[in-house]
Design a protein around this motif. Sequence first.
Motif, mmCIF file in Angstrom:
data_model
loop_
_atom_site.group_PDB
_atom_site.id
_atom_site.type_symbol
_atom_site.label_atom_id
_atom_site.label_comp_id
_atom_site.label_asym_id
_atom_site.label_seq_id
_atom_site.Cartn_x
_atom_site.Cartn_y
_atom_site.Cartn_z
ATOM 1 N N LEU A 132 0.944 -1.196 -0.099
ATOM 2 C CA LEU A 132 0.158 0.032 -0.099
ATOM 3 C C LEU A 132 0.884 1.283 -0.138
ATOM 4 C CD1 LEU A 132 -3.108 1.196 0.195
ATOM 5 C CD2 LEU A 132 -2.692 1.016 2.774
ATOM 6 N N PRO A 133 0.518 2.207 -0.884
ATOM 7 C CA PRO A 133 1.603 3.332 -1.201
ATOM 8 C C PRO A 133 1.836 4.126 0.340
ATOM 9 C CG PRO A 133 0.554 3.208 -3.037
ATOM 10 C CD PRO A 133 -0.163 2.031 -2.196
ATOM 11 N N ARG A 134 0.493 4.387 0.953
ATOM 12 C CA ARG A 134 0.557 5.360 2.107
ATOM 13 C C ARG A 134 1.038 4.396 3.331
ATOM 14 N NH1 ARG A 134 -4.181 3.857 4.872
ATOM 15 N NH2 ARG A 134 -5.717 3.052 3.459
ATOM 16 N N ALA A 162 3.679 7.544 -15.371
ATOM 17 C CA ALA A 162 4.678 6.650 -16.004
ATOM 18 C C ALA A 162 5.095 5.566 -15.505
ATOM 19 C CB ALA A 162 5.640 7.319 -16.714
ATOM 20 N N ASP A 163 5.096 5.783 -14.114
ATOM 21 C CA ASP A 163 6.131 4.751 -13.063
ATOM 22 C C ASP A 163 4.846 4.047 -12.118
ATOM 23 O OD1 ASP A 163 5.199 6.815 -11.504
ATOM 24 O OD2 ASP A 163 7.030 6.910 -10.470
ATOM 25 N N SER A 164 3.566 4.037 -12.691
ATOM 26 C CA SER A 164 2.597 3.464 -11.648
ATOM 27 C C SER A 164 1.452 2.770 -12.615
ATOM 28 C CB SER A 164 1.702 4.503 -11.031
ATOM 29 O OG SER A 164 2.641 5.335 -10.214
ATOM 30 N N ILE A 165 0.718 1.894 -11.842
ATOM 31 C CA ILE A 165 -0.498 1.322 -12.363
ATOM 32 C C ILE A 165 -1.991 1.882 -11.746
ATOM 33 C CG2 ILE A 165 0.487 -0.579 -13.282
ATOM 34 C CD1 ILE A 165 -0.292 -1.945 -10.411
ATOM 35 N N LEU A 185 -11.850 -0.393 -1.488
ATOM 36 C CA LEU A 185 -10.748 0.898 -1.683
ATOM 37 C C LEU A 185 -9.577 0.613 -2.219
ATOM 38 C CD1 LEU A 185 -10.987 1.821 2.371
ATOM 39 C CD2 LEU A 185 -12.194 2.953 0.480
ATOM 40 N N ASP A 186 -9.747 1.263 -3.633
ATOM 41 C CA ASP A 186 -8.687 0.916 -4.422
ATOM 42 C C ASP A 186 -8.088 2.251 -5.235
ATOM 43 O OD1 ASP A 186 -10.826 1.628 -6.563
ATOM 44 O OD2 ASP A 186 -11.371 -0.437 -6.490
ATOM 45 N N SER A 187 -7.809 2.360 -6.481
ATOM 46 C CA SER A 187 -6.880 3.397 -6.976
ATOM 47 C C SER A 187 -8.145 4.620 -7.422
ATOM 48 C CB SER A 187 -6.166 2.910 -8.257
ATOM 49 O OG SER A 187 -5.317 2.206 -7.883
ATOM 50 N N ARG A 188 -9.274 4.265 -6.984
ATOM 51 C CA ARG A 188 -10.422 5.414 -7.382
ATOM 52 C C ARG A 188 -10.606 6.254 -6.201
ATOM 53 N NH1 ARG A 188 -15.517 1.495 -8.243
ATOM 54 N NH2 ARG A 188 -14.274 0.411 -6.602
ATOM 55 N N VAL A 189 -9.820 5.888 -5.080
ATOM 56 C CA VAL A 189 -10.214 6.572 -3.875
ATOM 57 C C VAL A 189 -8.770 7.034 -3.475
ATOM 58 C CG1 VAL A 189 -10.742 6.395 -1.531
ATOM 59 C CG2 VAL A 189 -11.869 4.751 -3.192
ATOM 60 N N PRO A 190 -8.461 8.232 -3.320
ATOM 61 C CA PRO A 190 -6.994 8.885 -3.031
ATOM 62 C C PRO A 190 -6.752 8.667 -1.579
ATOM 63 C CG PRO A 190 -8.802 10.616 -2.806
ATOM 64 C CD PRO A 190 -9.365 9.449 -3.332
ATOM 65 N N PRO A 191 -5.414 8.333 -1.432
ATOM 66 C CA PRO A 191 -4.946 7.999 -0.128
ATOM 67 C C PRO A 191 -5.266 9.107 1.029
ATOM 68 C CG PRO A 191 -2.943 8.137 -1.863
ATOM 69 C CD PRO A 191 -4.253 8.604 -2.259
ATOM 70 N N ARG A 192 -5.526 10.255 0.750
ATOM 71 C CA ARG A 192 -6.178 11.152 1.790
ATOM 72 C C ARG A 192 -7.436 10.642 2.300
ATOM 73 N NH1 ARG A 192 -6.697 14.004 -2.940
ATOM 74 N NH2 ARG A 192 -8.915 14.580 -3.415
ATOM 75 N N ASN A 193 -8.033 9.875 1.696
ATOM 76 C CA ASN A 193 -9.287 9.317 2.036
ATOM 77 C C ASN A 193 -9.321 7.697 2.405
ATOM 78 O OD1 ASN A 193 -10.738 11.730 1.340
ATOM 79 N ND2 ASN A 193 -11.457 11.176 -0.888
ATOM 80 N N GLY A 223 -7.707 5.438 0.632
ATOM 81 C CA GLY A 223 -7.917 4.692 -0.316
ATOM 82 C C GLY A 223 -6.244 4.555 -0.805
ATOM 83 N N VAL A 224 -6.344 3.997 -2.148
ATOM 84 C CA VAL A 224 -4.863 3.437 -2.498
ATOM 85 C C VAL A 224 -4.056 4.387 -3.559
ATOM 86 C CG1 VAL A 224 -3.932 1.836 -3.994
ATOM 87 C CG2 VAL A 224 -5.647 1.184 -2.579
ATOM 88 N N GLY A 225 -4.911 5.273 -4.311
ATOM 89 C CA GLY A 225 -4.383 6.047 -5.433
ATOM 90 C C GLY A 225 -3.610 5.249 -6.356
ATOM 91 N N PHE A 226 -2.925 5.858 -7.049
ATOM 92 C CA PHE A 226 -2.083 5.149 -8.150
ATOM 93 C C PHE A 226 -0.864 4.229 -7.508
ATOM 94 C CE2 PHE A 226 -3.128 9.107 -10.432
ATOM 95 C CZ PHE A 226 -3.802 8.611 -11.429
ATOM 96 N N VAL A 227 -0.520 3.199 -7.887
ATOM 97 C CA VAL A 227 0.461 2.227 -7.382
ATOM 98 C C VAL A 227 1.718 2.238 -8.092
ATOM 99 C CG1 VAL A 227 0.767 -0.180 -6.720
ATOM 100 C CG2 VAL A 227 -1.577 0.800 -6.576
#
Length: 257
Positions: free
Chosen positions: A97-99, A186-189, A200-208, A210-214
């Motif tokens: 998880l990015p965050r 360019a460096d994400s999915i 909770l996936d890339s549709r949801v930003p980390p501030r909420n 969520g995941v955001g871009f991976v």
Amino acid sequence: MAAVTKSKTKSGDSFFEIVKTVVTVGLVVLILRTFAFEPFNIPSGSMIPTLLIGDYVFVSKYSYGFSRYSFPLIHPPFSGRIFGRLPARGDVVVFKLPRDPSVDYIKRVIGLPGDKIQMVDGVLNVNGKPVELSRTEDFYDTEYQRNIETPQFIETLPEGRQHPILKLQKPGTGTYDNTPVFEVPADSIFAMGDNRDNSLDSRVPPRNNGVGFVPLENLVGRAEFRFFSYDDNVAPWWQVWEWPWAIRFSRMFTGVH
């Protein structure tokens, strides 16, 4: 007649052999988990119907090359990927998880670097074009939504790969059924759960939360197959006598698609 005596192994030698065996086995397991396969269990329902709560999967660590997150115990201080390869759209992947890199997530790859992803009235759009959705039989499982039949669809991605998704809410009424356009760096999915209204996936930003871009660096590997599956709603794991009814034998040693 010559006397025959039993040879005695010194206790020190015996202890050394045990230690050597334990260390050797530990190293082999560590190498396999780092460079070949690592087991993961599924604790949540965000990937239903593809993966159920209680499924255990093997993840190939070599599929996309190796990063510091390939190491199960420590994260060496280097960046990027060695022998890096892009995942294919539609792959089911485990990533950090990015965050909070201490947490492992499993989702499906929907967007690749440079793609433009958007949800419009509950329909996935990839690079401005809606994907094909076809209604199929309802999904039913006692461990999810307690005996409620859930609408199920087959989603066909641009390259032709198909997978099932669940849609609890009427299309267009879910929280993330309508989104802005996400342009994948360019460096994400861009990753999404198959249980579209409960992920909770890339549709949801980390501030909420969520995941955001991976980031590609965060990829751990690709889910290959289920090797075990246990329904904890039938019986807790410690009720050994109930295991035959709780183990989902039909899901064991089946591929993840």
